[in-house]
Write a protein that holds these residues in place. Structure first.
Motif, short mmCIF file in Angstrom:
data_model
loop_
_atom_site.label_atom_id
_atom_site.label_comp_id
_atom_site.label_asym_id
_atom_site.label_seq_id
_atom_site.Cartn_x
_atom_site.Cartn_y
_atom_site.Cartn_z
N LEU A 163 -5.44 -7.09 -3.61
CA LEU A 163 -4.79 -8.22 -4.27
C LEU A 163 -3.58 -8.73 -3.47
O LEU A 163 -3.22 -9.90 -3.55
CB LEU A 163 -4.35 -7.84 -5.68
N SER A 164 -2.96 -7.85 -2.69
CA SER A 164 -1.75 -8.26 -1.96
C SER A 164 -2.07 -9.07 -0.70
O SER A 164 -1.19 -9.75 -0.18
CB SER A 164 -0.91 -7.03 -1.60
N PHE A 165 -3.30 -9.02 -0.22
CA PHE A 165 -3.64 -9.77 0.99
C PHE A 165 -3.42 -11.26 0.77
O PHE A 165 -2.84 -11.95 1.62
CB PHE A 165 -5.09 -9.51 1.41
N GLU A 166 -3.86 -11.79 -0.35
CA GLU A 166 -3.73 -13.22 -0.63
C GLU A 166 -2.25 -13.62 -0.67
O GLU A 166 -1.85 -14.63 -0.11
CB GLU A 166 -4.41 -13.57 -1.95
N ARG A 167 -1.43 -12.81 -1.34
CA ARG A 167 0.00 -13.11 -1.42
C ARG A 167 0.63 -13.12 -0.04
O ARG A 167 1.40 -14.02 0.30
CB ARG A 167 0.70 -12.10 -2.32
N ARG A 168 0.33 -12.12 0.76
CA ARG A 168 0.94 -12.04 2.10
C ARG A 168 0.48 -13.19 2.99
O ARG A 168 1.27 -13.74 3.75
CB ARG A 168 0.61 -10.69 2.75
N ILE A 169 -0.78 -13.55 2.90
CA ILE A 169 -1.28 -14.68 3.70
C ILE A 169 -0.57 -15.96 3.28
O ILE A 169 -0.16 -16.77 4.13
CB ILE A 169 -2.81 -14.80 3.56
N ASP A 170 -0.39 -16.15 1.98
CA ASP A 170 0.31 -17.32 1.47
C ASP A 170 1.76 -17.34 1.96
O ASP A 170 2.25 -18.37 2.42
CB ASP A 170 0.26 -17.32 -0.06
N ALA A 224 -4.48 0.08 1.12
CA ALA A 224 -3.85 -1.23 0.96
C ALA A 224 -4.44 -1.90 -0.27
O ALA A 224 -5.65 -1.79 -0.54
CB ALA A 224 -4.10 -2.09 2.19
N SER A 225 -3.60 -2.61 -0.99
CA SER A 225 -4.03 -3.33 -2.19
C SER A 225 -4.73 -4.62 -1.78
O SER A 225 -4.14 -5.46 -1.11
CB SER A 225 -2.81 -3.65 -3.06
N GLY A 260 0.83 -1.20 0.00
CA GLY A 260 0.00 0.00 0.00
C GLY A 260 0.86 1.24 0.00
O GLY A 260 2.06 1.19 -0.24
N ASP A 261 0.22 2.36 0.28
CA ASP A 261 0.95 3.62 0.36
C ASP A 261 0.17 4.61 1.22
O ASP A 261 -0.90 4.30 1.72
CB ASP A 261 1.25 4.20 -1.02
N GLY A 262 0.74 5.78 1.40
CA GLY A 262 0.09 6.82 2.20
C GLY A 262 0.13 6.53 3.69
O GLY A 262 -0.76 6.96 4.43
N ASP A 263 1.19 5.84 4.15
CA ASP A 263 1.27 5.44 5.56
C ASP A 263 0.87 6.54 6.53
O ASP A 263 1.36 7.66 6.45
CB ASP A 263 2.71 5.02 5.90
N HIS A 264 -0.02 6.20 7.45
CA HIS A 264 -0.42 7.06 8.56
C HIS A 264 -1.01 8.40 8.13
O HIS A 264 -0.86 9.41 8.83
CB HIS A 264 0.74 7.28 9.53
N THR A 265 -1.64 8.43 6.98
CA THR A 265 -2.33 9.64 6.52
C THR A 265 -3.78 9.29 6.21
O THR A 265 -4.15 8.11 6.19
CB THR A 265 -1.69 10.22 5.23
#
Length: 164
Positions: free
Chosen positions: A142-149, A139-140, A129-134
């Motif tokens: 699509l990236s949740f599945e990859r990170r869980i894997d 968050a993307s 994702g981007d824009g941390d703490h703003t």
């Protein structure tokens, strides 16, 4: 020395006066004021430079009869690269079958606490994702599945579920 002069972007250090408060009215001399400062750094040498600079500022009298006090301390120290961490990263990359992107950040992750205790530590297995703490942080999906894997493979490989 003033706070802005402590800034060291080339070394990955930031100084932020996040909250300033004080005074009792628009036409009075304030009996008290406070400033909340956050220092971020990516290496212990910078931590030491920033803390010395901050102490020097507090110890300097700019106006006769006015004094300053410093309270607080470091919440989480910096996570510096180590041989143990590099070895862990290499093992995980071999397990996953591809390299993981790494970066130095001056953040204050809970992983910093574990790393400071000498434990090989990796951080950042959340979604992309981007824009941390703003207000624009995102968050993307699509990236949740990859990170869980990825995390599942790591936990299974390191027998984190107590199975034999």
């Amino acid at each position: 020395m003033h706070l802005p002069r402590l800034l060291g972007l080339e070394a990955g250090s930031t100084v932020n006066a996040g909250k300033i408060s004080g005074g009792i009215g628009a036409n009075t001399i304030s009996p008290k004021a406070s400033i909340v400062v956050e220092l971020r750094y990516t290496q212990t040498l910078e931590r030491d430079r920033l803390l010395k600079g901050l102490n020097d500022i507090v110890a300097t009298t700019f106006v006769e009869g006015v004094s300053a006090e410093l309270e607080g301390g470091i919440q989480r120290d910096v996570m510096q690269p180590s041989a143990k961490q590099a070895d862990l990263l290499q093992h995980i990359e071999a397990l996953l079958g591809y390299p993981l992107k790494t970066e130095k950040r001056g953040g204050v992750s809970d992983a910093n606490i574990v790393s400071a205790a000498g434990v090989a530590t990796l951080d950042g297995f959340g979604p992309f994702g981007d824009g941390d703490h703003t207000i624009h942080e995102r968050a993307s999906k699509l990236s949740f599945e990859r990170r869980i894997d990825e995390v599942s493979k790591i936990l299974l490989a390191y027998n984190c579920f107590g199975k034999t």
